[in-house]
Design a protein around this motif. Sequence first.
Motif: not given
Length: 69
Positions: A22-25, A29-30, A33-35
């Motif tokens: 979640e932090t990385l997504a 700025k994605m 689910s995309a990550l």
Amino acid sequence: MNKYRELVELKGLLRQKKINYETLAKYLKMSLSALSNKINGKSVFNILEVERIASFVGIERELIPVYFF
């Protein structure tokens, strides 16, 4: 043999650094689910995403292939 050994290495590094998806997504700025699709090999990271992840996580430039290619 794991088809996506590099991504397994990346997941391990994220766990080691206590960075959740979640932090990385949010940083990228994605959507989560995309990550998830990218980190599980269902789609691919583009070069800008690779550079941003490397910077955020602290992956040295010469080690990028260990985690992405």
